[in-house]
Write a protein that holds these residues in place. Structure first.
Motif, PDB file in Angstrom:
ATOM      1  N   ARG A  35      -3.676  -1.866 -13.650  1.00  0.00           N
ATOM      2  CA  ARG A  35      -2.886  -2.500 -12.591  1.00  0.00           C
ATOM      3  C   ARG A  35      -2.598  -1.514 -11.463  1.00  0.00           C
ATOM      4  NH1 ARG A  35      -0.449  -7.229 -14.256  1.00  0.00           N
ATOM      5  NH2 ARG A  35      -0.569  -7.618 -16.494  1.00  0.00           N
ATOM      6  N   VAL A  36      -2.463  -2.054 -10.257  1.00  0.00           N
ATOM      7  CA  VAL A  36      -1.956  -1.288  -9.128  1.00  0.00           C
ATOM      8  C   VAL A  36      -1.109  -2.244  -8.297  1.00  0.00           C
ATOM      9  CG1 VAL A  36      -4.025  -1.751  -7.729  1.00  0.00           C
ATOM     10  CG2 VAL A  36      -2.552   0.171  -7.151  1.00  0.00           C
ATOM     11  N   GLY A  37       0.050  -1.772  -7.857  1.00  0.00           N
ATOM     12  CA  GLY A  37       0.950  -2.648  -7.122  1.00  0.00           C
ATOM     13  C   GLY A  37       1.863  -1.874  -6.191  1.00  0.00           C
ATOM     14  N   TYR A  38       2.686  -2.632  -5.493  1.00  0.00           N
ATOM     15  CA  TYR A  38       3.647  -2.062  -4.548  1.00  0.00           C
ATOM     16  C   TYR A  38       5.035  -2.576  -4.901  1.00  0.00           C
ATOM     17  CZ  TYR A  38       5.576  -0.361  -0.135  1.00  0.00           C
ATOM     18  OH  TYR A  38       6.304   0.311   0.803  1.00  0.00           O
ATOM     19  N   ASN A  39       5.986  -1.655  -5.047  1.00  0.00           N
ATOM     20  CA  ASN A  39       7.366  -2.011  -5.393  1.00  0.00           C
ATOM     21  C   ASN A  39       8.185  -2.261  -4.134  1.00  0.00           C
ATOM     22  OD1 ASN A  39       7.053  -1.760  -8.207  1.00  0.00           O
ATOM     23  ND2 ASN A  39       7.378   0.449  -8.120  1.00  0.00           N
ATOM     24  N   ILE A  40       8.872  -3.389  -4.105  1.00  0.00           N
ATOM     25  CA  ILE A  40       9.731  -3.744  -2.973  1.00  0.00           C
ATOM     26  C   ILE A  40      11.114  -4.089  -3.521  1.00  0.00           C
ATOM     27  CG2 ILE A  40      10.082  -5.310  -1.030  1.00  0.00           C
ATOM     28  CD1 ILE A  40       7.074  -5.889  -1.116  1.00  0.00           C
ATOM     29  N   GLY A 201      16.102  -1.505 -18.520  1.00  0.00           N
ATOM     30  CA  GLY A 201      16.208  -2.750 -17.792  1.00  0.00           C
ATOM     31  C   GLY A 201      15.397  -3.841 -18.438  1.00  0.00           C
ATOM     32  N   ILE A 202      15.252  -4.937 -17.713  1.00  0.00           N
ATOM     33  CA  ILE A 202      14.503  -6.084 -18.202  1.00  0.00           C
ATOM     34  C   ILE A 202      13.602  -6.573 -17.082  1.00  0.00           C
ATOM     35  CG2 ILE A 202      16.281  -7.771 -17.557  1.00  0.00           C
ATOM     36  CD1 ILE A 202      15.558  -9.200 -20.246  1.00  0.00           C
ATOM     37  N   GLY A 203      12.435  -7.060 -17.437  1.00  0.00           N
ATOM     38  CA  GLY A 203      11.480  -7.514 -16.441  1.00  0.00           C
ATOM     39  C   GLY A 203      10.868  -8.850 -16.812  1.00  0.00           C
ATOM     40  N   ASP A 219       5.880  -9.292 -10.371  1.00  0.00           N
ATOM     41  CA  ASP A 219       6.894  -8.936 -11.371  1.00  0.00           C
ATOM     42  C   ASP A 219       8.250  -8.757 -10.698  1.00  0.00           C
ATOM     43  OD1 ASP A 219       4.841  -8.849 -13.192  1.00  0.00           O
ATOM     44  OD2 ASP A 219       4.755  -6.659 -13.303  1.00  0.00           O
ATOM     45  N   LEU A 220       9.310  -8.933 -11.478  1.00  0.00           N
ATOM     46  CA  LEU A 220      10.668  -8.598 -11.054  1.00  0.00           C
ATOM     47  C   LEU A 220      11.302  -7.753 -12.145  1.00  0.00           C
ATOM     48  CD1 LEU A 220      13.119  -8.859  -9.178  1.00  0.00           C
ATOM     49  CD2 LEU A 220      13.761 -10.924 -10.445  1.00  0.00           C
ATOM     50  N   ASN A 221      11.759  -6.549 -11.787  1.00  0.00           N
ATOM     51  CA  ASN A 221      12.382  -5.631 -12.738  1.00  0.00           C
ATOM     52  C   ASN A 221      13.823  -5.361 -12.320  1.00  0.00           C
ATOM     53  OD1 ASN A 221      10.008  -4.960 -14.464  1.00  0.00           O
ATOM     54  ND2 ASN A 221       9.191  -4.270 -12.506  1.00  0.00           N
ATOM     55  N   TRP A 222      14.737  -5.596 -13.246  1.00  0.00           N
ATOM     56  CA  TRP A 222      16.173  -5.510 -12.966  1.00  0.00           C
ATOM     57  C   TRP A 222      16.782  -4.440 -13.861  1.00  0.00           C
ATOM     58  CZ3 TRP A 222      18.630  -9.512  -9.859  1.00  0.00           C
ATOM     59  CH2 TRP A 222      20.007  -9.326  -9.698  1.00  0.00           C
ATOM     60  N   GLY A 223      17.285  -3.375 -13.265  1.00  0.00           N
ATOM     61  CA  GLY A 223      17.900  -2.305 -14.033  1.00  0.00           C
ATOM     62  C   GLY A 223      19.230  -2.730 -14.638  1.00  0.00           C
ATOM     63  N   VAL A 242      16.806  -2.730  -8.449  1.00  0.00           N
ATOM     64  CA  VAL A 242      16.270  -4.090  -8.540  1.00  0.00           C
ATOM     65  C   VAL A 242      15.026  -4.137  -7.650  1.00  0.00           C
ATOM     66  CG1 VAL A 242      16.709  -6.544  -8.215  1.00  0.00           C
ATOM     67  CG2 VAL A 242      18.587  -5.019  -8.894  1.00  0.00           C
ATOM     68  N   TYR A 243      13.854  -4.278  -8.270  1.00  0.00           N
ATOM     69  CA  TYR A 243      12.603  -4.201  -7.523  1.00  0.00           C
ATOM     70  C   TYR A 243      11.634  -5.280  -7.977  1.00  0.00           C
ATOM     71  CZ  TYR A 243      13.793   0.311  -5.458  1.00  0.00           C
ATOM     72  OH  TYR A 243      14.395   1.304  -4.724  1.00  0.00           O
ATOM     73  N   GLY A 244      10.947  -5.865  -7.007  1.00  0.00           N
ATOM     74  CA  GLY A 244       9.821  -6.739  -7.282  1.00  0.00           C
ATOM     75  C   GLY A 244       8.530  -5.972  -7.064  1.00  0.00           C
ATOM     76  N   THR A 245       7.491  -6.355  -7.793  1.00  0.00           N
ATOM     77  CA  THR A 245       6.195  -5.707  -7.658  1.00  0.00           C
ATOM     78  C   THR A 245       5.122  -6.761  -7.412  1.00  0.00           C
ATOM     79  OG1 THR A 245       6.878  -4.028  -9.274  1.00  0.00           O
ATOM     80  CG2 THR A 245       4.535  -4.123  -8.730  1.00  0.00           C
ATOM     81  N   ILE A 246       4.328  -6.567  -6.383  1.00  0.00           N
ATOM     82  CA  ILE A 246       3.176  -7.413  -6.139  1.00  0.00           C
ATOM     83  C   ILE A 246       1.935  -6.540  -6.196  1.00  0.00           C
ATOM     84  CG2 ILE A 246       4.376  -9.176  -4.795  1.00  0.00           C
ATOM     85  CD1 ILE A 246       3.450  -7.774  -2.262  1.00  0.00           C
ATOM     86  N   GLY A 247       0.839  -7.095  -6.734  1.00  0.00           N
ATOM     87  CA  GLY A 247      -0.349  -6.275  -6.853  1.00  0.00           C
ATOM     88  C   GLY A 247      -1.505  -7.017  -7.468  1.00  0.00           C
ATOM     89  N   VAL A 248      -2.469  -6.243  -7.932  1.00  0.00           N
ATOM     90  CA  VAL A 248      -3.683  -6.794  -8.538  1.00  0.00           C
ATOM     91  C   VAL A 248      -3.914  -6.105  -9.892  1.00  0.00           C
ATOM     92  CG1 VAL A 248      -4.741  -7.308  -6.321  1.00  0.00           C
ATOM     93  CG2 VAL A 248      -5.161  -5.090  -7.384  1.00  0.00           C
ATOM     94  N   PHE A 249      -4.688  -6.777 -10.736  1.00  0.00           N
ATOM     95  CA  PHE A 249      -5.078  -6.167 -12.013  1.00  0.00           C
ATOM     96  C   PHE A 249      -6.561  -6.377 -12.241  1.00  0.00           C
ATOM     97  CE2 PHE A 249      -3.799 -10.484 -13.248  1.00  0.00           C
ATOM     98  CZ  PHE A 249      -4.866 -10.896 -14.034  1.00  0.00           C
TER      99      PHE A 249
END
Length: 253
Positions: A35-40, A201-203, A219-223, A242-249
Motif C-alpha cells: 500500500r501507499v497513501g497520503y494521510n490527511i 487507536g482504532i481504524g 481509511d480513518l484512524n482515530w487515536g 485523527v487522520y484519514g488515508t487515501i491511496g492505492v494498493f
C-alpha cells in the motif's frame, strides 16, 4: 502499562492466526498487499474547548504512508489482516485563543499562564504502525475492515509560536506579558521530548478492487490516547491524532 497493552494485542493476533491456521489447515489462501497513501487530518482536542475561539489556518504537510498487509480469509466473507506501515502524521495550524493555558519561552524567560492571541502549531510524527483488523468481503471488489492499531514513534515534534496577544502570568489576574508579531517579540514552545512514544487507536476502512491486482483504499484512524501522557498538564486539553488515508494498493499474492 503501554508494554502490557502492546503484548496483549500481539497475543490476540497470534492466537487468531494460529487458530485460523488450525481450522483452515493451510495458509495457501493468504493474501499479501502493498500500500501507499497520503494521510490527511490533524492533532486536536475533542471537542474544541471554548478557549480556542477560531481556526485561522490549516496547512497540509507531506504525510505519506507505505506498508504491507497479510490477509487471512477465515470464511468466504470474513477474514483477519495484520499490517506493518511506515507513516508520517503531520500538520501546521494557526488558532486564535482566549485565556488558553500555555507554557512558553520568551527570550531567556520561561513562563506559564493564560494566553490570548494567535498560536501557531506544528506537529511531526514519524512512526511504525501495526493494525490488526477484521475484514468483511461485501463482493469480489469491495472489502470492509476495522480494528485496533498500535504506533511506535520513531521521530516526533510539537512546537510553535504564541504571538499577537498577551499572557496573564500564573493566573487570570497575573502580570500581563505582551507578545508581538515579530521575532524577538513573540514567545515559543517546544514539547518534543514530552510526547508519547507509543500510541493506540482504532481504524476502519474500505478496499475497492479496480483490477485483478490494483485497487483504491480509504481509511480513518482515530487515536484513543493523546499524543502526550495523561500527567502532562502544560497543554490544556488532551490532543488526539485523527487522520484519514487515501491511496492505492497492489496485490502481491
Amino acid at each position: 502499562m503501554k508494554n502490557s497493552i502492546a503484548y496483549t494485542i500481539f497475543i490476540i493476533a497470534a492466537s487468531v492466526f494460529t487458530g485460523s491456521r488450525a481450522q483452515a489447515g493451510t495458509l495457501d489462501s493468504l493474501q499479501v498487499k502493498a500500500r501507499v497513501g497520503y494521510n490527511i487530518g490533524g492533532t486536536t482536542p475533542i471537542p474544541l474547548p471554548e478557549t480556542i475561539r477560531s481556526i485561522e489556518s490549516y496547512n497540509l504537510t507531506p504525510s505519506f504512508m507505505v506498508g504491507f498487509d497479510a490477509i487471512l480469509p477465515l470464511t468466504q466473507q470474513w477474514g483477519i489482516t495484520a499490517s506493518l506501515r511506515f507513516e508520517n502524521k503531520g500538520m501546521k495550524a494557526t488558532v486564535t485563543t482566549k485565556a488558553y493555558f500555555m507554557e512558553v519561552v520568551k527570550g531567556d524567560q520561561k513562563m506559564a499562564g493564560l494566553f490570548t492571541g494567535h498560536v501557531e502549531q506544528e506537529v511531526k510524527q514519524w512512526m511504525l504502525t501495526v493494525p490488526v483488523m477484521a475484514t468483511l468481503k461485501l463482493s469480489n471488489k469491495v472489502m470492509l475492515k476495522g480494528g485496533p492499531y498500535v504506533s511506535f514513534l520513531l521521530n516526533k515534534g510539537f512546537s510553535g509560536i504564541a504571538s499577537d496577544g498577551y499572557l496573564r502570568k500564573d493566573s487570570p489576574t497575573g502580570a500581563k506579558i505582551l507578545m508581538g508579531n515579530r521575532e524577538g517579540e513573540w514567545a515559543t514552545y517546544d514539547f518534543d521530548d514530552d510526547m508519547r512514544s507509543v500510541q493506540f487507536g482504532i481504524g476502519i476502512g474500505v478496499d475497492w478492487q479496480l483490477h485483478k491486482r490494483i485497487g483504491l483504499m480509504a481509511d480513518l484512524n482515530w487515536g484513543l490516547t493523546g499524543i502526550f501522557p495523561g500527567d502532562f498538564k502544560t497543554v490544556e486539553q488532551p490532543l488526539y491524532p485523527v487522520y484519514g488515508t487515501i491511496g492505492v494498493f497492489y496485490r502481491l499474492k
